[in-house]
Design a protein around this motif. Structure first.
Motif, PDB file in Angstrom:
ATOM      1  N   HIS A 122      32.094  41.531  52.924  1.00 13.94           N
ATOM      2  CA  HIS A 122      31.777  40.243  52.288  1.00 13.94           C
ATOM      3  C   HIS A 122      32.100  39.089  53.245  1.00 13.94           C
ATOM      4  O   HIS A 122      31.294  38.167  53.409  1.00 13.94           O
ATOM      5  CB  HIS A 122      32.574  40.106  50.990  1.00 13.94           C
ATOM      6  CG  HIS A 122      32.400  38.801  50.303  1.00 13.94           C
ATOM      7  ND1 HIS A 122      31.241  38.437  49.669  1.00 13.94           N
ATOM      8  CD2 HIS A 122      33.256  37.753  50.167  1.00 13.94           C
ATOM      9  CE1 HIS A 122      31.378  37.223  49.175  1.00 13.94           C
ATOM     10  NE2 HIS A 122      32.600  36.786  49.462  1.00 13.94           N
ATOM     11  N   ARG A 123      33.253  39.158  53.887  1.00 15.33           N
ATOM     12  CA  ARG A 123      33.638  38.088  54.810  1.00 15.33           C
ATOM     13  C   ARG A 123      32.776  38.098  56.062  1.00 15.33           C
ATOM     14  O   ARG A 123      32.529  37.052  56.651  1.00 15.33           O
ATOM     15  CB  ARG A 123      35.119  38.193  55.143  1.00 15.33           C
ATOM     16  CG  ARG A 123      35.963  37.618  54.016  1.00 15.33           C
ATOM     17  CD  ARG A 123      37.429  37.861  54.186  1.00 15.33           C
ATOM     18  NE  ARG A 123      38.231  37.214  53.174  1.00 15.33           N
ATOM     19  CZ  ARG A 123      38.352  37.623  51.917  1.00 15.33           C
ATOM     20  NH1 ARG A 123      37.672  38.674  51.494  1.00 15.33           N
ATOM     21  NH2 ARG A 123      39.125  36.973  51.064  1.00 15.33           N
ATOM     22  N   LEU A 142      45.499  46.117  48.713  1.00 14.99           N
ATOM     23  CA  LEU A 142      44.144  46.579  48.402  1.00 14.99           C
ATOM     24  C   LEU A 142      43.963  48.027  48.843  1.00 14.99           C
ATOM     25  O   LEU A 142      44.489  48.440  49.877  1.00 14.99           O
ATOM     26  CB  LEU A 142      43.108  45.691  49.093  1.00 14.99           C
ATOM     27  CG  LEU A 142      43.133  44.195  48.748  1.00 14.99           C
ATOM     28  CD1 LEU A 142      42.043  43.468  49.511  1.00 14.99           C
ATOM     29  CD2 LEU A 142      42.975  43.974  47.255  1.00 14.99           C
ATOM     30  N   LEU A 181      41.819  42.162  57.753  1.00 17.91           N
ATOM     31  CA  LEU A 181      41.260  43.276  56.976  1.00 17.91           C
ATOM     32  C   LEU A 181      41.076  44.509  57.853  1.00 17.91           C
ATOM     33  O   LEU A 181      41.382  45.631  57.433  1.00 17.91           O
ATOM     34  CB  LEU A 181      39.944  42.855  56.327  1.00 17.91           C
ATOM     35  CG  LEU A 181      40.101  41.957  55.105  1.00 17.91           C
ATOM     36  CD1 LEU A 181      38.823  41.184  54.825  1.00 17.91           C
ATOM     37  CD2 LEU A 181      40.510  42.771  53.891  1.00 17.91           C
ATOM     38  N   ARG A 187      48.044  39.178  52.370  1.00 19.91           N
ATOM     39  CA  ARG A 187      47.275  39.136  51.119  1.00 19.91           C
ATOM     40  C   ARG A 187      46.385  40.344  50.912  1.00 19.91           C
ATOM     41  O   ARG A 187      45.899  40.569  49.813  1.00 19.91           O
ATOM     42  CB  ARG A 187      46.461  37.849  51.030  1.00 19.91           C
ATOM     43  CG  ARG A 187      45.324  37.750  52.016  1.00 19.91           C
ATOM     44  CD  ARG A 187      44.585  36.462  51.872  1.00 19.91           C
ATOM     45  NE  ARG A 187      44.958  35.584  52.973  1.00 19.91           N
ATOM     46  CZ  ARG A 187      44.256  34.555  53.350  1.00 19.91           C
ATOM     47  NH1 ARG A 187      43.200  34.212  52.688  1.00 19.91           N
ATOM     48  NH2 ARG A 187      44.636  33.836  54.374  1.00 19.91           N
ATOM     49  N   PHE A 188      46.172  41.140  51.939  1.00 21.63           N
ATOM     50  CA  PHE A 188      45.301  42.310  51.810  1.00 21.63           C
ATOM     51  C   PHE A 188      46.096  43.616  51.732  1.00 21.63           C
ATOM     52  O   PHE A 188      45.509  44.689  51.608  1.00 21.63           O
ATOM     53  CB  PHE A 188      44.323  42.373  52.982  1.00 21.63           C
ATOM     54  CG  PHE A 188      43.528  41.108  53.166  1.00 21.63           C
ATOM     55  CD1 PHE A 188      42.681  40.655  52.163  1.00 21.63           C
ATOM     56  CD2 PHE A 188      43.646  40.352  54.325  1.00 21.63           C
ATOM     57  CE1 PHE A 188      41.960  39.480  52.318  1.00 21.63           C
ATOM     58  CE2 PHE A 188      42.915  39.182  54.486  1.00 21.63           C
ATOM     59  CZ  PHE A 188      42.082  38.745  53.476  1.00 21.63           C
ATOM     60  N   LEU A 227      38.124  48.716  48.468  1.00 28.82           N
ATOM     61  CA  LEU A 227      38.175  47.267  48.291  1.00 28.82           C
ATOM     62  C   LEU A 227      38.380  46.545  49.618  1.00 28.82           C
ATOM     63  O   LEU A 227      37.792  45.482  49.856  1.00 28.82           O
ATOM     64  CB  LEU A 227      39.276  46.891  47.302  1.00 28.82           C
ATOM     65  CG  LEU A 227      39.202  45.493  46.706  1.00 28.82           C
ATOM     66  CD1 LEU A 227      37.815  45.176  46.165  1.00 28.82           C
ATOM     67  CD2 LEU A 227      40.236  45.335  45.609  1.00 28.82           C
ATOM     68  N   LEU A 228      39.178  47.112  50.503  1.00 32.55           N
ATOM     69  CA  LEU A 228      39.355  46.520  51.838  1.00 32.55           C
ATOM     70  C   LEU A 228      38.018  46.432  52.577  1.00 32.55           C
ATOM     71  O   LEU A 228      37.683  45.407  53.165  1.00 32.55           O
ATOM     72  CB  LEU A 228      40.342  47.350  52.665  1.00 32.55           C
ATOM     73  CG  LEU A 228      41.821  47.180  52.369  1.00 32.55           C
ATOM     74  CD1 LEU A 228      42.629  48.276  53.057  1.00 32.55           C
ATOM     75  CD2 LEU A 228      42.297  45.801  52.794  1.00 32.55           C
ATOM     76  N   GLU A 286      40.551  36.399  58.772  1.00 30.00           N
ATOM     77  CA  GLU A 286      40.596  37.308  57.627  1.00 30.00           C
ATOM     78  C   GLU A 286      39.959  38.651  57.968  1.00 30.00           C
ATOM     79  O   GLU A 286      40.466  39.708  57.569  1.00 30.00           O
ATOM     80  CB  GLU A 286      39.907  36.680  56.421  1.00 30.00           C
ATOM     81  CG  GLU A 286      40.672  35.524  55.823  1.00 30.00           C
ATOM     82  CD  GLU A 286      39.907  34.790  54.741  1.00 30.00           C
ATOM     83  OE1 GLU A 286      40.558  34.079  53.969  1.00 30.00           O
ATOM     84  OE2 GLU A 286      38.663  34.915  54.662  1.00 30.00           O
ATOM     85  N   THR A 301      34.986  46.532  51.267  1.00 33.67           N
ATOM     86  CA  THR A 301      34.112  45.591  50.560  1.00 33.67           C
ATOM     87  C   THR A 301      34.459  44.154  50.921  1.00 33.67           C
ATOM     88  O   THR A 301      33.566  43.340  51.201  1.00 33.67           O
ATOM     89  CB  THR A 301      34.219  45.793  49.028  1.00 33.67           C
ATOM     90  OG1 THR A 301      33.822  47.128  48.730  1.00 33.67           O
ATOM     91  CG2 THR A 301      33.359  44.805  48.271  1.00 33.67           C
ATOM     92  N   GLU A 302      35.750  43.844  50.924  1.00 34.16           N
ATOM     93  CA  GLU A 302      36.195  42.484  51.267  1.00 34.16           C
ATOM     94  C   GLU A 302      35.832  42.140  52.707  1.00 34.16           C
ATOM     95  O   GLU A 302      35.396  41.025  52.995  1.00 34.16           O
ATOM     96  CB  GLU A 302      37.704  42.339  51.066  1.00 34.16           C
ATOM     97  CG  GLU A 302      38.121  42.263  49.622  1.00 34.16           C
ATOM     98  CD  GLU A 302      37.593  41.018  48.926  1.00 34.16           C
ATOM     99  OE1 GLU A 302      37.622  39.928  49.511  1.00 34.16           O
ATOM    100  OE2 GLU A 302      37.140  41.164  47.782  1.00 34.16           O
ATOM    101  N   ARG A 303      36.021  43.080  53.617  1.00 32.84           N
ATOM    102  CA  ARG A 303      35.662  42.835  55.018  1.00 32.84           C
ATOM    103  C   ARG A 303      34.167  42.584  55.161  1.00 32.84           C
ATOM    104  O   ARG A 303      33.744  41.635  55.819  1.00 32.84           O
ATOM    105  CB  ARG A 303      36.077  44.014  55.899  1.00 32.84           C
ATOM    106  CG  ARG A 303      35.779  43.721  57.374  1.00 32.84           C
ATOM    107  CD  ARG A 303      35.602  44.920  58.233  1.00 32.84           C
ATOM    108  NE  ARG A 303      34.692  45.895  57.656  1.00 32.84           N
ATOM    109  CZ  ARG A 303      34.703  47.179  57.983  1.00 32.84           C
ATOM    110  NH1 ARG A 303      35.586  47.639  58.841  1.00 32.84           N
ATOM    111  NH2 ARG A 303      33.845  48.012  57.447  1.00 32.84           N
TER     112      ARG A 303
END
Length: 119
Positions: free
Chosen positions: A51-52, A40, A104, A36-37, A44-45, A100, A47-49
């Motif tokens: 955030h998680r 990206l 990431l 799903r990543f 964005l990768l 996740e 940022t997502e990391r």
């Protein structure tokens, strides 16, 4: 009679402690293999990391509190919150978020994001 009561209390205490919430450091990451990543880009990768990682920290703090509460109530009463309110959903969420983050990080490494963003 006193010895009997001590044995009952000790048994209840050990049973209560056995039903404690799992310490967050002992929760294994759940494998994330669905890609799903993969689509990206680097910013964005990252940022997502990040955030998680924040979500993981919040979930782990809550799990630590549950674990401490279980230790105290288990020692005092022989019963724990985790015996009544199953902590499995929170533990599964922690495992999922940890997985996740690992996924990431694999994508970040595969796309060489660290050097592209730093450079």
């Amino acid at each position: 009679m006193r010895r009997f009561m001590q044995n009952v209390f000790a048994t209840a205490t050990f049973a209560g402690l056995a039903a404690c919430a799992t310490p967050p450091g002992s929760i294994e990451a759940k494998a994330v293999t669905d890609g799903r990543f993969a689509n990206l880009d680097c910013p964005l990768l990252i940022t997502e990391r990040d955030h998680r990682m924040t979500i993981r920290a919040l979930l782990e703090d809550a799990q630590k509190e549950r674990f401490r509460a279980d230790l105290i109530t288990g020692a005092l009463t022989g019963m724990t919150q985790s015996m009544v309110l199953s902590p499995k959903a929170r533990e599964e969420k922690i495992a999922e978020v940890k997985g996740e983050i690992l996924a990431l990080n694999r994508e970040i490494t595969a796309k060489n994001c660290q050097s592209r963003i730093a450079g």
